[in-house]
Design a protein around this motif. Structure first.
Motif, PDB file in Angstrom:
ATOM      1  N   THR A 121       0.882  -1.209   0.066  1.00 11.05           N
ATOM      2  CA  THR A 121      -0.008  -0.266   0.114  1.00 11.05           C
ATOM      3  C   THR A 121       0.889   1.142  -0.033  1.00 11.05           C
ATOM      4  OG1 THR A 121      -1.372  -1.477   1.376  1.00 11.05           O
ATOM      5  CG2 THR A 121      -2.289   1.161   1.005  1.00 11.05           C
ATOM      6  N   LEU A 122       1.955   1.302   1.005  1.00  8.92           N
ATOM      7  CA  LEU A 122       2.783   2.471   1.019  1.00  8.92           C
ATOM      8  C   LEU A 122       3.758   2.760  -0.256  1.00  8.92           C
ATOM      9  CD1 LEU A 122       3.379   2.527   4.811  1.00  8.92           C
ATOM     10  CD2 LEU A 122       1.708   3.638   3.706  1.00  8.92           C
ATOM     11  N   GLY A 123       4.457   1.602  -0.747  1.00  6.46           N
ATOM     12  CA  GLY A 123       5.105   1.903  -1.771  1.00  6.46           C
ATOM     13  C   GLY A 123       6.450   2.572  -1.576  1.00  6.46           C
ATOM     14  N   ASP A 124       6.796   3.479  -2.598  1.00  6.16           N
ATOM     15  CA  ASP A 124       8.099   4.203  -2.444  1.00  6.16           C
ATOM     16  C   ASP A 124       7.593   5.639  -2.170  1.00  6.16           C
ATOM     17  OD1 ASP A 124       9.310   1.977  -3.159  1.00  6.16           O
ATOM     18  OD2 ASP A 124      10.519   3.048  -4.833  1.00  6.16           O
ATOM     19  N   ILE A 125       8.228   6.356  -1.135  1.00  7.32           N
ATOM     20  CA  ILE A 125       7.887   7.726  -0.968  1.00  7.32           C
ATOM     21  C   ILE A 125       9.345   8.361  -1.105  1.00  7.32           C
ATOM     22  CG2 ILE A 125       6.684   9.375   0.658  1.00  7.32           C
ATOM     23  CD1 ILE A 125       5.554   6.971   1.976  1.00  7.32           C
ATOM     24  N   ASP A 126       9.294   9.426  -1.942  1.00  3.48           N
ATOM     25  CA  ASP A 126      10.432  10.358  -2.020  1.00  3.48           C
ATOM     26  C   ASP A 126      10.241  11.287  -0.960  1.00  3.48           C
ATOM     27  OD1 ASP A 126      12.804  11.473  -2.882  1.00  3.48           O
ATOM     28  OD2 ASP A 126      12.150  11.838  -4.862  1.00  3.48           O
TER      29      ASP A 126
ATOM     30  N   ARG B 287       9.852   0.895  17.747  1.00  5.51           N
ATOM     31  CA  ARG B 287       8.893   0.669  16.807  1.00  5.51           C
ATOM     32  C   ARG B 287       8.751   1.817  15.672  1.00  5.51           C
ATOM     33  NH1 ARG B 287       3.424   1.484  17.051  1.00  5.51           N
ATOM     34  NH2 ARG B 287       3.449   2.988  18.641  1.00  5.51           N
ATOM     35  N   ILE B 288       8.302   1.494  14.509  1.00  7.35           N
ATOM     36  CA  ILE B 288       7.797   2.611  13.553  1.00  7.35           C
ATOM     37  C   ILE B 288       6.577   3.313  13.741  1.00  7.35           C
ATOM     38  CG2 ILE B 288       7.392   2.991  10.987  1.00  7.35           C
ATOM     39  CD1 ILE B 288       9.191   0.641  10.484  1.00  7.35           C
ATOM     40  N   VAL B 289       6.683   4.617  14.049  1.00 11.02           N
ATOM     41  CA  VAL B 289       5.459   5.207  14.461  1.00 11.02           C
ATOM     42  C   VAL B 289       4.658   5.702  13.316  1.00 11.02           C
ATOM     43  CG1 VAL B 289       4.450   7.284  15.727  1.00 11.02           C
ATOM     44  CG2 VAL B 289       6.806   6.055  16.753  1.00 11.02           C
ATOM     45  N   GLU B 290       5.613   6.541  12.436  1.00 10.27           N
ATOM     46  CA  GLU B 290       4.694   7.101  11.228  1.00 10.27           C
ATOM     47  C   GLU B 290       5.932   7.139  10.227  1.00 10.27           C
ATOM     48  OE1 GLU B 290       1.966  10.849  10.787  1.00 10.27           O
ATOM     49  OE2 GLU B 290       3.429  11.046  12.362  1.00 10.27           O
ATOM     50  N   ILE B 291       5.488   7.030   8.971  1.00 14.93           N
ATOM     51  CA  ILE B 291       6.163   7.419   7.719  1.00 14.93           C
ATOM     52  C   ILE B 291       5.594   8.237   6.586  1.00 14.93           C
ATOM     53  CG2 ILE B 291       7.434   6.191   5.715  1.00 14.93           C
ATOM     54  CD1 ILE B 291       7.191   3.498   7.333  1.00 14.93           C
ATOM     55  N   GLY B 292       6.252   9.030   5.926  1.00 16.54           N
ATOM     56  CA  GLY B 292       5.439   9.899   5.013  1.00 16.54           C
ATOM     57  C   GLY B 292       6.208  11.251   5.001  1.00 16.54           C
ATOM     58  N   GLU B 293       5.639  12.115   4.115  1.00 16.60           N
ATOM     59  CA  GLU B 293       6.321  13.457   3.589  1.00 16.60           C
ATOM     60  C   GLU B 293       5.979  14.491   4.807  1.00 16.60           C
ATOM     61  OE1 GLU B 293       5.962  14.060  -0.963  1.00 16.60           O
ATOM     62  OE2 GLU B 293       4.402  12.599  -0.196  1.00 16.60           O
ATOM     63  N   ASP B 294       4.771  14.303   5.077  1.00 17.06           N
ATOM     64  CA  ASP B 294       4.587  15.495   6.221  1.00 17.06           C
ATOM     65  C   ASP B 294       4.714  15.099   7.969  1.00 17.06           C
ATOM     66  OD1 ASP B 294       3.640  17.001   4.029  1.00 17.06           O
ATOM     67  OD2 ASP B 294       1.899  16.037   3.872  1.00 17.06           O
ATOM     68  N   VAL B 295       5.615  14.169   7.966  1.00 14.37           N
ATOM     69  CA  VAL B 295       5.483  13.688   9.415  1.00 14.37           C
ATOM     70  C   VAL B 295       6.536  14.715  10.071  1.00 14.37           C
ATOM     71  CG1 VAL B 295       6.627  11.847  10.610  1.00 14.37           C
ATOM     72  CG2 VAL B 295       5.544  11.096   8.636  1.00 14.37           C
TER      73      VAL B 295
END
Ligand SMILES: [Zn+2]
Length: 472
Positions: free
Chosen positions: A56-61, A71-79
């Motif tokens: 679902t998440l795929g690659d994020i530049d 633990r991983i809390v969050e992944i993304g451009e606006d974290v």
């Protein structure tokens, strides 16, 4: 991508490492000698190219990865993130690589399999393995585990088929814990044991009874490395069946070499007919599998591990990766043994996996690069039954991840990230390695491992084994 400010990065991580000396000496750590590992701290990797390997998440530049309490809390451009900031510019962040079968206990014999039949892998391992003391196993496995971390492998399956006593098994587990790698220790039999004799069950039973004190806070699992129905020749049911039954009684996963070379036909069908396969069983190599046997593997949801680097090196043949993936068989790749491969970088193994598939199919396009990377991450995790914890980057999963620096001569332009990682990345490009939230490598340097000491002590152990075997 922004230009990497390496000095800021190194300063941030050095601050993380400074607190490591004050880590609380938990019982497991004391038993394992692992009290010197850095603590799990909160940090955020910013502005990286993130290959999550999640469907679902795929690659994020230009993404951030926020990690807290392992633990991983969050992944993304606006974290927003939190904790120490790590600059991820010019970095490719991805899940740590997953090895699925590695005789780490014989890394002491790196590249020692020679060019004549009498110097081949099997006779030499049997001969020198018989002279190994627990301290030698510790040195060998620690060397291998340190190499794993250095090359971006965050999970190893220590396939320990030289358990000459409980102390030998304990030494293997202690070495894994000291380095801080996520692992499974599969407890086996001693090298040189006659095929007419069942393996002593005392070591695995003792470990299983008190596993919580060995598991390094759940980072290490226990399994049985099973000799199976065939070794030098067929093994009698009264010898192999009690071993298999005992693993099931203890509730530990079972791993076994089967159909290892092209002429080893019928071994998988024999396991199937003997009801010796299942979700808790992993077959190693399975090169000789017929289409019908591949269907049996799928039907029983048995996992498979292939190791193209050793399979090609020793002449076993080509692994049947495409045939297995087409059937949806749970498949991972593995180092197998550094005695044959020399370097144990899984990047090199994954490249060989893709290349051997394309060579067999006489096609440039048979196996996509990303499929190969999946084998080394989420696919391998699925085959080991740990995909709910690791293998992809996703909020809620444990933080086993690596950052690959692309500002090196052999990575220096970023074209297609999946192809670049598969075809160009090696241990020297692995800048950062995180296992369960602990930063074990940063700025290209190991944080908690004294490399010179690990090498010197392994060399001394090898010298001792050489002397005891009159090895010239
Ligand atoms: Zn093997």
């Amino acid at each position: 991508m922004r230009r990497t400010d390496r000095r800021t990065f190194v300063r941030g991580v050095a601050a993380l490492g400074a607190a490591s000396a004050f880590a609380s000496p938990l019982r497991a750590q004391a038993q394992s000698g692992a009290a010197r590992l850095p603590p799990r701290r909160e940090f955020t990797i910013e502005n990286a190219y993130v290959m999550t390997m999640d469907e679902t998440l795929g690659d994020i530049d230009g993404a951030s990865v926020h990690v807290r309490d392992g633990r991983i809390v969050e992944i993304g451009e606006d974290v927003v993130g939190g904790g120490v900031t790590i600059d991820g510019a010019n970095m490719i962040v991805m899940p740590g690589l997953v090895d699925t079968h590695w005789h780490m206990w014989n890394t002491l014999f790196r590249s020692f399999a020679g060019d004549r039949p009498e110097d081949g892998y099997f006779p030499t391992v049997a001969r020198f393995g018989a002279q190994m003391l627990p301290a030698d196993i510790f040195q060998s496995t620690r060397l291998a585990a340190a190499e794993a971390i250095n090359s971006g492998t965050t999970f190893v399956h220590s396939w320990c088929h030289n358990v000459r006593s409980l102390a030998h098994a304990e030494a293997d587990i202690r070495a894994l814990a000291e380095v801080g790698v996520r692992a499974r220790h599969s407890c086996g039999w001693p090298q040189g044991m006659p095929d007419t004799q069942s393996a002593d069950q005392t070591p695995i039973e003792t470990l299983a009874r008190d596993w919580a004190s060995w598991s390094h806070e759940g980072l290490i699992g226990l399994g049985m490395a099973w000799r199976g129905q065939f070794r030098g020749g067929p093994i009698k049911p009264e010898v192999y069946q009690p071993e298999f039954d005992n693993a099931r009684r203890l509730g530990v996963p079972i791993t076994v070499h089967a159909g290892s070379r092209r002429d080893a036909v019928g071994q998988i069908e024999a396991l199937y007919r003997g009801k010796l396969m299942g979700k808790d069983v992993q077959l190693i190599h399975a090169i000789a599998a017929t289409p019908a046997e591949l269907d049996m593997i799928k039907e029983t949801d048995t996992a498979v591990s292939v190791s193209p680097a050793t399979e090609l090196r020793i002449g076993f043949g080509y692994p049947q990766i495409s045939e297995m993936l087409e059937r949806g068989i749970r498949l991972g790749v593995s180092v197998d043994t550094s005695a044959l491969t020399g370097s144990s970088s899984l990047f090199a193994v994954l490249k060989l996996a893709r290349d051997s598939e394309n060579a067999r199919a006489a096609s440039e396009f048979k196996m996509p690069a990303r499929k190969a990377l999946e084998l080394g991450t989420i696919g391998g995790a699925r085959s080991m039954g740990i995909d709910d914890q690791v293998g992809s980057l996703k909020p809620g999963k444990r933080a086993d991840l690596i950052a690959i620096a692309t500002d090196a001569l052999d990575m220096g332009v970023v074209t297609d990230p999946a192809h670049l990682v598969l075809e160009a990345a090696g241990p020297e490009n692995v800048d950062t390695v995180v296992v369960d939230g602990r930063i074990l490598k940063h700025g290209g340097k190991l944080a908690a491992i004294d490399t010179a000491k690990v090498i010197a002590e392994a060399r001394a152990a090898l010298a001792g084994v050489r002397e005891r075997t009159n090895w010239r």
